[in-house]
Design an enzyme around this catalytic site. Sequence first.
Site, mmCIF file in Angstrom:
data_model
loop_
_atom_site.group_PDB
_atom_site.id
_atom_site.type_symbol
_atom_site.label_atom_id
_atom_site.label_comp_id
_atom_site.label_asym_id
_atom_site.label_seq_id
_atom_site.Cartn_x
_atom_site.Cartn_y
_atom_site.Cartn_z
ATOM 1 N N CYS A 51 -37.525 -15.913 9.704
ATOM 2 C CA CYS A 51 -36.625 -17.246 10.852
ATOM 3 C C CYS A 51 -37.075 -16.067 12.571
ATOM 4 O O CYS A 51 -37.182 -17.030 13.845
ATOM 5 C CB CYS A 51 -35.496 -17.676 11.070
ATOM 6 S SG CYS A 51 -34.578 -15.813 10.896
ATOM 7 N N HIS A 79 -29.483 -14.804 11.868
ATOM 8 C CA HIS A 79 -30.688 -15.602 12.129
ATOM 9 C C HIS A 79 -30.808 -15.491 13.166
ATOM 10 O O HIS A 79 -29.752 -15.501 14.322
ATOM 11 C CB HIS A 79 -29.882 -17.418 11.759
ATOM 12 C CG HIS A 79 -30.957 -17.934 11.591
ATOM 13 N ND1 HIS A 79 -32.381 -18.039 10.617
ATOM 14 C CD2 HIS A 79 -31.417 -20.195 12.126
ATOM 15 C CE1 HIS A 79 -32.783 -19.384 11.125
ATOM 16 N NE2 HIS A 79 -32.464 -20.119 11.381
ATOM 17 N N ASN A 112 -33.420 -23.925 16.778
ATOM 18 C CA ASN A 112 -32.903 -23.139 14.613
ATOM 19 C C ASN A 112 -34.525 -23.291 14.294
ATOM 20 O O ASN A 112 -34.653 -25.079 14.306
ATOM 21 C CB ASN A 112 -32.053 -24.142 14.188
ATOM 22 C CG ASN A 112 -31.831 -23.506 12.956
ATOM 23 O OD1 ASN A 112 -32.867 -22.733 13.363
ATOM 24 N ND2 ASN A 112 -31.415 -23.983 12.595
#
Length: 396
Positions: free
Chosen positions: A30, A195, A215
């Site tokens: 990520c 994250h 995101n």
Amino acid sequence: PSEIDGATSPAVFTEGAGVGDAKQGYLGDCYFLSALSVMSERPTALKRVFVSTVYAVSHGVVTVCFYVNGSPRYITIDTRLPLRDEDSALIFAQSVDPNELWVPLLEKAWAKLYHSYGAIEGGLAHQSIAAMTGGFPSSVDATRAEAADGRLWAKIKRQVSDDCLLCASSSVGEERDETKEHPEPVDPAGIVGGHAYGVLKTVEVDGLRLLQLRNPWGCKEWTGDFSDKSHKWTNRLRRKLAVEDKDEGIFWMSVDDFASHFRAVGACRLFDDKKWRVQSLQVDFAARGGKAAGGKRGSPTYCNNPQILLKTKKSDAKVFATFSVPRSASGDIEHYVLVEVRDGDVLLKMGKTRRTSTYHQTRCVTKSGSYCNADASLDFVLKGRKTCILVPSLWD
């Protein structure tokens, strides 16, 4: 590329890069996808990463450039990408438009740099941006106390004014569920624990301090104040900031809420070669007494570490320094690095019998945090001075 589900006219770029292009696949990178989202805000810098795309479609060959330890590293890959057997969809990172290949190709080149896809799971977004641009990476901690008194916002705005690309690391949540496509835990307010997010915009309006984040999953958004459906928005402000109620992973939140759910803001500063002088060099720790040379701060052999005498033409010069330690062939971190800046222009004496003669006579001006990564960065001003000594040290 033509075998990818939905791809009819594959190309590296179709209509140019956009912040919503990159979507994470079945790989825990990520941080890298967040870096790509932020990079897409600077299309010129992003396209500069691709050295050659002339033969991407006709011959299936692409060359990209990453910066490793401050030096350019050219990576050539083919355009074959891993697909799922059942539907020919990409397994790992992908673009929203199946015809656009820049996202999965950059991910493949990044994996080749570290020898495998598995080796690029886990990392820091701002360090990845630095690897793609040759920029200067740094980070600041996000705390509620600094958000409340305005210090955090001041630091973020300083990074923005310094022409930095920003990203953010969320606080670590509950345990991962490895049975899911995205195993990271999601808190009740929609923030994924542990994250990496891209920071797209920072805005101060109507007494509010807001950040826009993305995101890399392309979904799962913040659901608290100033989220897409929040009643905090006025119609005028919603129009002014172009807020849309879409689950595409892009959302707004206040700096106070940000500090409650995120632990750090990473930044990568880009330099104008016309205004700054850039110098890079390599130092050999092994030649100075083993893999870690003199060892960490406080070690009796500390003076055996490499030392760099920095001289500037003018006093009060602004200095940015970053040190990177090569990783192992598998991508693992073998040593953690810290950089200390010492006052003066006399190198620390070497050898067991002389090591302390100048060490205690020089003052530590600043240092790069603690031993926590294979990269260390710091920026400082040579106040009233033209010289200093940089001392990198390792700890394994």
